[in-house]
Design a protein around this motif. Structure first.
Motif, PDB file in Angstrom:
ATOM      1  N   GLN A   1       0.846  -1.203   0.000  1.00 50.25           N
ATOM      2  CA  GLN A   1       0.000   0.000   0.000  1.00 50.25           C
ATOM      3  C   GLN A   1       0.876   1.247   0.000  1.00 50.25           C
ATOM      4  OE1 GLN A   1      -3.116   0.143   2.983  1.00 50.25           O
ATOM      5  NE2 GLN A   1      -3.066   2.386   2.964  1.00 50.25           N
ATOM      6  N   VAL A   2       0.617   2.142  -0.936  1.00 45.46           N
ATOM      7  CA  VAL A   2       1.391   3.381  -1.012  1.00 45.46           C
ATOM      8  C   VAL A   2       1.117   4.214   0.243  1.00 45.46           C
ATOM      9  CG1 VAL A   2       1.729   5.533  -2.290  1.00 45.46           C
ATOM     10  CG2 VAL A   2       1.283   3.403  -3.534  1.00 45.46           C
ATOM     11  N   ALA A   3       2.191   4.679   0.871  1.00 45.30           N
ATOM     12  CA  ALA A   3       2.027   5.533   2.044  1.00 45.30           C
ATOM     13  C   ALA A   3       1.574   6.907   1.561  1.00 45.30           C
ATOM     14  CB  ALA A   3       3.346   5.635   2.809  1.00 45.30           C
ATOM     15  N   SER A   4       0.269   7.050   1.438  1.00 42.21           N
ATOM     16  CA  SER A   4      -0.300   8.295   0.921  1.00 42.21           C
ATOM     17  C   SER A   4      -1.528   8.617   1.751  1.00 42.21           C
ATOM     18  CB  SER A   4      -0.694   8.079  -0.549  1.00 42.21           C
ATOM     19  OG  SER A   4      -1.756   8.927  -0.910  1.00 42.21           O
TER      20      SER A   4
ATOM     21  N   ALA B   1     -10.396  10.774  -0.996  1.00 46.66           N
ATOM     22  CA  ALA B   1     -10.774  10.206   0.299  1.00 46.66           C
ATOM     23  C   ALA B   1      -9.539   9.770   1.081  1.00 46.66           C
ATOM     24  CB  ALA B   1     -11.728   9.028   0.101  1.00 46.66           C
ATOM     25  N   SER B   2      -9.669   9.801   2.414  1.00 52.18           N
ATOM     26  CA  SER B   2      -8.558   9.465   3.302  1.00 52.18           C
ATOM     27  C   SER B   2      -8.265   7.969   3.292  1.00 52.18           C
ATOM     28  CB  SER B   2      -8.903   9.907   4.723  1.00 52.18           C
ATOM     29  OG  SER B   2      -8.009   9.320   5.646  1.00 52.18           O
ATOM     30  N   THR B   3      -7.021   7.632   3.608  1.00 48.92           N
ATOM     31  CA  THR B   3      -6.601   6.225   3.614  1.00 48.92           C
ATOM     32  C   THR B   3      -6.260   5.751   5.019  1.00 48.92           C
ATOM     33  OG1 THR B   3      -4.321   6.899   3.295  1.00 48.92           O
ATOM     34  CG2 THR B   3      -5.593   6.444   1.321  1.00 48.92           C
ATOM     35  N   GLU B   4      -6.551   6.563   6.020  1.00 46.64           N
ATOM     36  CA  GLU B   4      -6.116   6.231   7.372  1.00 46.64           C
ATOM     37  C   GLU B   4      -6.661   4.886   7.829  1.00 46.64           C
ATOM     38  OE1 GLU B   4      -6.180   8.244  11.719  1.00 46.64           O
ATOM     39  OE2 GLU B   4      -6.510   9.573  10.015  1.00 46.64           O
ATOM     40  N   PHE B   5      -5.804   4.116   8.497  1.00 44.03           N
ATOM     41  CA  PHE B   5      -6.180   2.771   8.926  1.00 44.03           C
ATOM     42  C   PHE B   5      -7.059   2.827  10.170  1.00 44.03           C
ATOM     43  CE2 PHE B   5      -5.389  -1.033  11.497  1.00 44.03           C
ATOM     44  CZ  PHE B   5      -5.764  -2.018  10.595  1.00 44.03           C
TER      45      PHE B   5
ATOM     46  N   ARG C   1      10.535  -5.168   2.176  1.00 47.80           N
ATOM     47  CA  ARG C   1       9.935  -4.303   3.185  1.00 47.80           C
ATOM     48  C   ARG C   1      10.954  -3.274   3.689  1.00 47.80           C
ATOM     49  NH1 ARG C   1       7.472  -7.110   8.412  1.00 47.80           N
ATOM     50  NH2 ARG C   1       9.669  -7.588   8.695  1.00 47.80           N
ATOM     51  N   THR C   2      12.198  -3.728   3.900  1.00 50.40           N
ATOM     52  CA  THR C   2      13.247  -2.802   4.332  1.00 50.40           C
ATOM     53  C   THR C   2      13.427  -1.668   3.327  1.00 50.40           C
ATOM     54  OG1 THR C   2      14.422  -4.565   5.470  1.00 50.40           O
ATOM     55  CG2 THR C   2      15.709  -2.626   4.857  1.00 50.40           C
TER      56      THR C   2
ATOM     57  N   ASP D   1       4.444   1.657   4.523  1.00 45.08           N
ATOM     58  CA  ASP D   1       4.851   1.465   5.917  1.00 45.08           C
ATOM     59  C   ASP D   1       5.199   0.006   6.215  1.00 45.08           C
ATOM     60  OD1 ASP D   1       2.467   0.108   6.460  1.00 45.08           O
ATOM     61  OD2 ASP D   1       1.461   1.901   7.209  1.00 45.08           O
ATOM     62  N   GLY D   2       4.838  -0.903   5.322  1.00 45.58           N
ATOM     63  CA  GLY D   2       5.246  -2.301   5.461  1.00 45.58           C
ATOM     64  C   GLY D   2       4.566  -3.050   6.583  1.00 45.58           C
ATOM     65  N   ASN D   3       3.488  -2.489   7.153  1.00 43.42           N
ATOM     66  CA  ASN D   3       2.822  -3.164   8.272  1.00 43.42           C
ATOM     67  C   ASN D   3       1.939  -4.301   7.762  1.00 43.42           C
ATOM     68  OD1 ASN D   3       3.999  -1.428  10.044  1.00 43.42           O
ATOM     69  ND2 ASN D   3       2.257  -0.024  10.097  1.00 43.42           N
TER      70      ASN D   3
END
Lengths: 492, 492
Positions: free
Chosen positions: A28-31, A39-43, A188-189, A198-200
């Motif tokens: 997932q692109v950190a955007s 629209a927001s992408t906040e988890f 991920r690194t 964010d690699g989560n």
């Protein structure tokens, strides 16, 4: 072609088999905003609270590209040493599913934004393997179907619908579960260094589809099965082990592998068929007429390239050459950006190896034990550096330093202050040490007499002396004097 | 007071400015006319209260000297444009009860300029049709009838509600959309003016999509000046539509009355199709003579790939439609027909919600995009499309505009062609190439058929050269002096 390694082969009833693995990772692109809507992408938001009219596929709504996401894809491509395609095209991948409101996913099929690249993965025993990257493309995520909320209805949460994903497709260059896991870790690194994902994995920001096939050594590639959406590195390993063994069993029983999509069930530890090739969708890809081709200029790409940070491979090479670190320590330190930065701050102007020992040793151990991260650590790089300075200038011994470190970690005090306040300064005054030694020998005449024949007893004496001096005596000095006084030759 | 519906848009605009009458009076006259003309079935929804309210607000702005370019002008809106808080159906059962929470960019532009909305005009379902007979709300009737006959004729399609309402004076002007001729052919069938501007000139945001790479909004009006006025307000760049073009909108009205002396007018020889009625041939010849007499230079040109336009169009448009219409699945809005599971719900909803013509095109579109057929159909059609565009580019190296008939016949009877889709599709033979090339085209009423029905001539221009089109169209209008009107047989 790679020569198969014996350790990687799986022994079947009829002989050894080689596993061949390729991965498609969805990152997932950190955007802050979605790929084609604002629209927001906040988890973790309440269901269906981050859905624009575009994401809900209302009539007449049109996608508009989020250029920030494009830049992150290019940045990632550059980080993978990949070719950047100045012209790419968004296609529609058509299929019906309730969590796909448009009835199609906007993706890149024929002309991806990023072409071929490579990732070097690090394996135990200083082994490294180059894994080819076939492509990276941008696409929309789907929403989420919830089947466990109601006995007779499924619910749909569209918060994820339209979130930007980078699909990173590897070549079938991996030969063991260990390599596949190392690949995901390394990818991920790199993504985290670049800040593009964010690699989560537990939040679904990074998921892998694993393509598994087996073959006899030197044979053509076998028929592959694709294990969808595996969301932890441990599960990737389990899924591969299970799936390879399953395929071998089928083949050795005279069966054939049918190309299919499978799901990994972590509870049962097995993969299960999801749909066969015959049931596979015909996605009817065609260029999305709502979007113009994605055109980048070389200047834009160059500007992104100029802003790239030092990447793990380069950093590792520099740590080895400039600091003289072992490849192992260097690998451990560069696995993430924060510890690498922390280490460099500690090592600045100090013995780099001693710094590495402290950072990868007591410091990492304390973080892990107490549940801290670099960011939340009670000991700063500066403080740890000061502690090392106290060892180097002889103020405290290495052993006392460990005590001081634990105190620093507990209450965040300065190392110099701890040494001062608690009187931990190392005793190097020879006469004081000699007096302590004499006292111990005098109190233990039997043992002193035996020591000539049993040189190992010297260690016991050192311990006693350190105890009477509360550990402050310089242990090396104690050792030398003791050996002499006990009449043990230092060679012994 | 004279019947205010007799005025053109330009005359009404001037009358309002001079305070000869109010928008309330003008709007009231139209609301009455609409109520008396339900036989024609032009409106799906009449928003009389909203119209009166908007008219009142317009009258206040006029009184304050704060009038916009379309202040107080009552318009009809094709029901393909989403209108906030007003039922929007695309004339399809599947959008039952759909009330958009947003306003299309084009209609918003009109309201920003002070226009008044009378209601939502009938059209072919999802704009698929050439006779306005595919509407879920029933066919629209052409106010024109053959001499001495009372059989009902089609108003053309898909913007049949728009053309019929303008011809029957049920609005001062109407918005319409044109994917393969849906503005120009209905204009030709009803003695009105219709212009499809260059692709990208009007925003598609908020317009229910049929075929995204071909759809373009434009006006249908009583005369060329009205079209120039209305298009100016509709057009403009919109960042919410990635295919809209950022280019200033000229004052089209200023082009009217300018001489066509020296204008090079191309006559494409491939448009002389077999079986074309002689009266269409004769009309075309008259058009050539008029322009010649006005000082234009007539040049025969060739558009060699014309004969492939219709088959290509009937691959590309359905392909895009099959994907665009996937969102109508019964899950989020509109009609939902319950089923035993989600697939059953999809199938029942779409089977019941879509009419026969829409189903036909979805099936054709799905077929031509399918694996194994994609290259033979979709890719080939796109290649042909490029050749057709190149034909026009080459022709426009020699000429400034092209003159052709708009349609191969006059209006035909309701039900006459519904059994034979291919003969229906042939209606678009002269208009479809223009959409494939993304060029502007305008239809101007130029004469009557032997049966007393209006016939139109089409002018095709260079991309974004609507000004030349308006100039030449105005010259034809002057020469044709088309003053015929349908008898008001429908008035209740």
């Amino acid at each position: 072609m790679r020569e198969p390694r014996k350790e990687d082969l799986i022994e079947g009833a009829t002989g050894p088999w080689e596993i061949v693995l390729g991965l498609e990772v969805h990152a997932q692109v950190a955007s802050k905003a979605k790929l084609f809507s604002g629209a927001s992408t906040e988890f973790g938001a309440e269901p269906n609270t981050q859905v624009s009219f575009v994401d809900a596929a209302m009539p007449g709504m049109l996608p508009v590209i989020n250029w920030y996401c494009v830049e992150q894809a290019v940045r990632t491509g550059l980080g993978l040493k990949a070719q950047i395609n100045l012209r790419s095209v968004f296609d529609r991948k058509n299929y019906f599913y309730p969590d796909l409101p448009q009835g199609y996913q906007i993706s890149q099929f024929k002309y991806p934004v990023v072409g071929e690249g490579v990732i070097v993965i690090d394996l135990p025993g200083q082994r490294s393997v180059s894994v080819g990257i076939e492509r990276l493309h941008l696409e929309q995520d789907a929403g989420k179907s919830l089947h466990d909320q109601d006995p007779s209805n499924s619910f749909v949460d569209l918060n994820r619908s339209g979130v930007a994903l980078m699909e990173i497709v590897s070549r079938p260059d991996m030969r063991s579960a260990e390599e596949a896991q190392a690949y995901v870790r390394k990818l991920r690194t790199i993504l985290r260094y670049l800040g593009t994902c964010d690699g989560n994995m537990d939040e679904g920001s990074l998921r892998a589809d694993v393509n598994v096939s087996v073959r006899r050594i030197g044979a053509e590639l076998g028929t592959r099965c694709e294990i969808k959406n595996v969301n932890s590195i441990r599960f990737i390993g389990q899924a591969i082990e299970y799936e390879a063994r399953r395929q071998i069993d089928v083949l050795e029983d005279g069966g054939v592998i049918t190309q299919e999509t499978r799901l990994f069930d972590p509870r049962a530890g097995e993969t299960r068929s999801m749909r066969s090739k015959e049931e596979a969708h015909d996605y009817r890809y065609f260029p999305d007429p709502d979007l113009l081709p994605l055109v980048l200029t070389q200047n834009q790409v160059d500007a992104i390239a100029a802003s790239l940070p030092e990447l793990p491979d380069e950093k590792k090479a520099r740590f080895i050459s400039a600091y003289g670190l072992s490849p192992y320590d260097a690998t451990v330190l560069v696995a993430e950006r924060a510890p690498a930065d922390f280490y460099e701050a500690v090592a600045k102007g100090r013995d780099p190896k001693l710094a590495a020992n402290w950072v990868t040793g007591d410091f990492f151990a304390a973080l892990a034990r107490e549940g801290f991260t670099i960011e939340t650590s009670p000991v700063s790089a500066e403080a740890l550096g000061q502690l090392i300075d106290l060892i180097v200038d002889g103020t405290i011994s290495g052993r006392i330093a460990k005590q001081v470190f634990e105190k620093m970690f507990k209450d965040g005090r300065d190392p110099a202050k701890i040494v001062e306040e608690e009187g931990l300064r190392q005793v190097t005054d020879l006469s004081a040490i000699e007096a302590s030694i004499d006292a111990v020998i005098a109190a233990n005449p039997d043992k002193a007499a035996q020591a000539k024949d049993k040189p190992n007893l010297a260690g016991w004496f050192v311990g006693q002396v350190m105890k009477t001096t509360s550990g402050k005596a310089n242990p090396q000095v104690v050792n030398e004097i003791l050996l002499r006084k006990l009449g043990i030759s230092s060679a012994g | 007071m004279t019947d205010l519906t007799r005025l053109t848009l330009a005359a009404a605009r001037d009358g309002l400015a001079k305070k000869d009458f109010t928008s309330g009076e003008l709007t009231g006259a139209y609301v009455s006319a609409i109520e008396a003309a339900s036989t024609l079935n032009t409106y799906i929804t009449v928003t009389a209260d909203k119209a009166r309210e908007m008219a009142r607000a317009s009258d206040e702005r006029i009184a304050k000297g704060d009038a916009g370019a379309l202040e107080g002008i009552p318009l009809g809106i094709k029901d393909l444009f989403c209108t906030k808080d007003v039922l929007t159906t695309a004339a399809s059962h599947i959008l039952d009860g759909f009330v958009p929470p947003y306003e299309s960019s084009v209609t918003q532009n009109l309201w920003n300029d002070g226009a008044v909305m009378l209601g939502k005009l009938n059209n072919d379902e999802f704009a698929m049709g050439s006779s306005n007979e595919t509407s879920f709300y029933g066919p629209v009737i052409n106010p024109w009838r053959r001499k001495g006959s009372d059989s009902k004729l089609v108003p053309g399609g898909s913007s049949g509600g728009s053309s019929s309402a303008v011809a029957a004076r049920l609005c001062l002007g109407a918005t319409a959309t044109d994917t393969g001729g849906s503005i120009r052919q209905p204009a030709s069938f009803t003695g009105t003016v219709g212009i499809k501007p260059t692709y990208g000139r009007c925003s598609r945001w908020g317009v229910v999509a049929f075929a995204s790479s071909l759809d373009q909004a434009g006006p249908i009006t009583r005369d060329v000046r009205d079209a120039a006025i209305l298009l100016r307000s509709m057009a403009g760049y919109d960042e919410k539509d990635s295919t809209s073009v950022d280019r200033a909108v000229p004052d089209y009205e200023a082009s009217l009355g300018q001489s066509v002396k020296g204008l090079r007018v191309g006559i494409p020889k491939e448009y002389r199709v077999e079986g074309m009625p002689s009266e269409i041939e004769a009309l075309w010849a008259r058009g050539i003579d008029w322009l010649k007499a006005a000082g234009a230079e007539i040049v025969e040109v060739s558009l060699p790939h014309t004969k492939y336009a219709l088959p290509s169009y009937y691959i590309i448009a359905p392909a895009e439609a099959s994907s665009n219409l996937a969102r109508y699945d019964g899950v989020r809005y509109g009609l939902r027909v319950a089923g035993k599971d989600i697939t059953d719900l999809y199938e029942r909803t779409r089977a019941e919600g879509f009419g026969a013509e829409v189903r036909r095109r979805v099936l054709i579109g799905t077929y031509v995009l399918s694996a194994g057929y994609y290259d033979a159909y979709y890719v080939k059609a796109q290649q042909v499309r490029a050749l057709i565009a190149r034909d026009f580019t080459q022709a426009f190296e020699k000429v400034d505009v092209l003159l052709t008939p708009t349609a191969p016949s006059a209006a035909f009877g309701i039900g006459e062609k519904t059994a034979d889709p291919l003969s229906m599709y042939l209606n678009d033979v002269f208009t479809v190439p223009v959409n494939l090339a993304g060029l502007p085209g305008i239809s101007i009423p130029a004469g009557l058929s032997g049966e007393g029905l209006p016939l139109g001539l089409q002018l095709i221009g260079r991309a974004f050269d609507e000004e030349t089109l308006f100039r030449a169209a105005h010259a034809i209008e002057q020469a044709a002096d088309f003053t015929a009107e349908p008898e008001a047989w429908w008035r209740a």
